[in-house]
Scaffold this motif. Structure first.
Motif, PDB file in Angstrom:
ATOM      1  N   VAL A  34       0.937  -1.188   0.078  1.00 27.79           N
ATOM      2  CA  VAL A  34      -0.091   0.061  -0.027  1.00 27.79           C
ATOM      3  C   VAL A  34       0.861   1.028   0.051  1.00 27.79           C
ATOM      4  CG1 VAL A  34      -1.636   1.430   1.515  1.00 27.79           C
ATOM      5  CG2 VAL A  34      -1.960  -1.130   1.011  1.00 27.79           C
ATOM      6  N   LEU A  35       1.828   1.288   0.875  1.00 30.86           N
ATOM      7  CA  LEU A  35       2.880   2.496   0.852  1.00 30.86           C
ATOM      8  C   LEU A  35       3.431   2.569  -0.542  1.00 30.86           C
ATOM      9  CD1 LEU A  35       4.219   1.868   4.381  1.00 30.86           C
ATOM     10  CD2 LEU A  35       2.694   3.717   3.837  1.00 30.86           C
ATOM     11  N   ILE A  36       3.803   1.819  -1.150  1.00 33.87           N
ATOM     12  CA  ILE A  36       4.738   1.711  -2.290  1.00 33.87           C
ATOM     13  C   ILE A  36       3.676   2.213  -3.234  1.00 33.87           C
ATOM     14  CG2 ILE A  36       5.779   0.525  -4.244  1.00 33.87           C
ATOM     15  CD1 ILE A  36       7.231  -1.421  -2.110  1.00 33.87           C
ATOM     16  N   SER A  37       2.437   1.833  -3.398  1.00 34.27           N
ATOM     17  CA  SER A  37       1.413   2.132  -4.215  1.00 34.27           C
ATOM     18  C   SER A  37       1.228   3.824  -4.106  1.00 34.27           C
ATOM     19  CB  SER A  37       0.231   1.620  -4.066  1.00 34.27           C
ATOM     20  OG  SER A  37      -0.823   2.172  -4.751  1.00 34.27           O
ATOM     21  N   ARG A  38       1.187   4.245  -2.797  1.00 36.67           N
ATOM     22  CA  ARG A  38       0.921   5.645  -2.629  1.00 36.67           C
ATOM     23  C   ARG A  38       1.960   6.412  -3.206  1.00 36.67           C
ATOM     24  NH1 ARG A  38      -3.382   7.379   0.378  1.00 36.67           N
ATOM     25  NH2 ARG A  38      -2.389   9.263   1.046  1.00 36.67           N
ATOM     26  N   LEU A  39       3.308   5.914  -2.829  1.00 39.96           N
ATOM     27  CA  LEU A  39       4.605   6.565  -3.287  1.00 39.96           C
ATOM     28  C   LEU A  39       4.635   6.757  -4.825  1.00 39.96           C
ATOM     29  CD1 LEU A  39       7.260   7.986  -2.424  1.00 39.96           C
ATOM     30  CD2 LEU A  39       8.263   5.471  -2.600  1.00 39.96           C
ATOM     31  N   ASN A  40       4.308   5.752  -5.543  1.00 38.79           N
ATOM     32  CA  ASN A  40       4.168   5.845  -6.957  1.00 38.79           C
ATOM     33  C   ASN A  40       3.235   7.006  -7.331  1.00 38.79           C
ATOM     34  OD1 ASN A  40       6.162   3.808  -7.409  1.00 38.79           O
ATOM     35  ND2 ASN A  40       4.642   2.072  -7.527  1.00 38.79           N
ATOM     36  N   ARG A  41       2.223   6.921  -6.833  1.00 32.56           N
ATOM     37  CA  ARG A  41       1.265   8.142  -7.056  1.00 32.56           C
ATOM     38  C   ARG A  41       1.704   9.366  -6.854  1.00 32.56           C
ATOM     39  NH1 ARG A  41      -3.672   7.762  -9.256  1.00 32.56           N
ATOM     40  NH2 ARG A  41      -4.376   9.264  -7.856  1.00 32.56           N
ATOM     41  N   ILE A  42       2.480   9.621  -5.843  1.00 30.79           N
ATOM     42  CA  ILE A  42       2.868  11.072  -5.404  1.00 30.79           C
ATOM     43  C   ILE A  42       4.145  11.064  -6.577  1.00 30.79           C
ATOM     44  CG2 ILE A  42       4.510  12.061  -3.769  1.00 30.79           C
ATOM     45  CD1 ILE A  42       3.147  10.706  -1.429  1.00 30.79           C
ATOM     46  N   ILE A  43       5.176  10.199  -6.785  1.00 34.40           N
ATOM     47  CA  ILE A  43       6.055  10.384  -7.685  1.00 34.40           C
ATOM     48  C   ILE A  43       5.401  10.903  -9.056  1.00 34.40           C
ATOM     49  CG2 ILE A  43       7.713   9.317  -9.092  1.00 34.40           C
ATOM     50  CD1 ILE A  43       8.663   7.832  -6.425  1.00 34.40           C
ATOM     51  N   ASP A  44       4.516  10.022  -9.559  1.00 38.56           N
ATOM     52  CA  ASP A  44       3.828  10.228 -10.987  1.00 38.56           C
ATOM     53  C   ASP A  44       3.268  11.704 -10.945  1.00 38.56           C
ATOM     54  OD1 ASP A  44       4.100   7.766 -11.649  1.00 38.56           O
ATOM     55  OD2 ASP A  44       2.436   6.919 -11.292  1.00 38.56           O
ATOM     56  N   ARG A  45       2.701  12.160  -9.701  1.00 37.87           N
ATOM     57  CA  ARG A  45       2.032  13.610  -9.672  1.00 37.87           C
ATOM     58  C   ARG A  45       3.447  14.628  -9.814  1.00 37.87           C
ATOM     59  NH1 ARG A  45      -1.938  17.207 -11.015  1.00 37.87           N
ATOM     60  NH2 ARG A  45      -2.285  18.387  -9.368  1.00 37.87           N
ATOM     61  N   SER A  46       4.212  14.366  -9.254  1.00 34.89           N
ATOM     62  CA  SER A  46       5.509  15.273  -9.326  1.00 34.89           C
ATOM     63  C   SER A  46       6.125  15.217 -10.425  1.00 34.89           C
ATOM     64  CB  SER A  46       6.558  14.838  -8.281  1.00 34.89           C
ATOM     65  OG  SER A  46       6.134  14.692  -7.059  1.00 34.89           O
ATOM     66  N   ILE A  47       6.279  14.158 -11.348  1.00 36.09           N
ATOM     67  CA  ILE A  47       6.846  14.194 -12.500  1.00 36.09           C
ATOM     68  C   ILE A  47       5.869  14.982 -13.542  1.00 36.09           C
ATOM     69  CG2 ILE A  47       7.121  12.677 -14.767  1.00 36.09           C
ATOM     70  CD1 ILE A  47       8.108  10.473 -12.452  1.00 36.09           C
ATOM     71  N   TYR A  48       4.500  14.743 -13.610  1.00 38.08           N
ATOM     72  CA  TYR A  48       3.578  15.598 -14.253  1.00 38.08           C
ATOM     73  C   TYR A  48       3.654  16.919 -13.970  1.00 38.08           C
ATOM     74  CZ  TYR A  48      -0.770  17.624 -15.538  1.00 38.08           C
ATOM     75  OH  TYR A  48      -1.860  18.439 -16.338  1.00 38.08           O
ATOM     76  N   LEU A  49       3.749  17.427 -12.868  1.00 33.88           N
ATOM     77  CA  LEU A  49       3.981  18.914 -12.329  1.00 33.88           C
ATOM     78  C   LEU A  49       5.285  19.415 -12.832  1.00 33.88           C
ATOM     79  CD1 LEU A  49       2.255  19.119  -8.839  1.00 33.88           C
ATOM     80  CD2 LEU A  49       1.116  19.449 -11.069  1.00 33.88           C
TER      81      LEU A  49
END
Length: 144
Positions: A34-49
């Motif tokens: 679950v934690l890794i999934s949340r971290l991946n979402r945060i990283i994806d959002r950061s890359i997008y921004l």
């Protein structure tokens, strides 16, 4: 010289004593996923921004979310670290149980200490996770 191998009843007792740590290990593994999934979402959002051009005035304001995402990623990273520490210590508990049965060694204090370390690490991980969730929910995303 190797000691006598443990009897079936001794092994059965060790296996039954290893059941609770094994369940905790399974819970930690699921929590890490679950934690890794949340971290991946945060990283994806950061890359997008980060891909938004500074000349794009309409979407450039979204970059204000980057420091918050960095704080969230740090907390999730810490939570993953403590979950892994807990997983390692609970794995050692299981190994110690079998090794001590094989060599007929008293292991209660060592196992108790390792189990406490594992649960404390899990608690620290849960606290970091709760802090990250609080940041994620309290400060609205600037989706646009």
């Amino acid at each position: 010289m190797l000691p006598d191998t443990p009897s079936v009843s001794q092994l059965s007792q060790v296996i039954s004593q290893a059941a609770a740590p094994a369940f905790l290990l399974g819970a930690l593994a699921a929590f890490i996923a679950v934690l890794i999934s949340r971290l991946n979402r945060i990283i994806d959002r950061s890359i997008y921004l980060n891909q938004i051009s500074d000349q794009d005035q309409a979407r450039c304001r979204l970059k204000a979310d980057l420091p918050r995402l960095a704080r969230r990623a740090t907390m999730i990273n810490r939570a993953i670290f403590w979950s892994i520490i807990g997983s390692i210590s609970i794995s050692i508990v299981i190994v110690v149980g079998f090794v001590s049965a094989f060599f007929h060694i008293q292991h209660e204090r060592g196992v108790a200490i390792l189990f406490i370390v594992s649960v404390v690490a899990f608690i620290v991980s849960l606290v970091d996770f709760a802090r990250e969730v609080r940041i994620a929910l309290s400060e609205l995303d600037h989706y646009g």
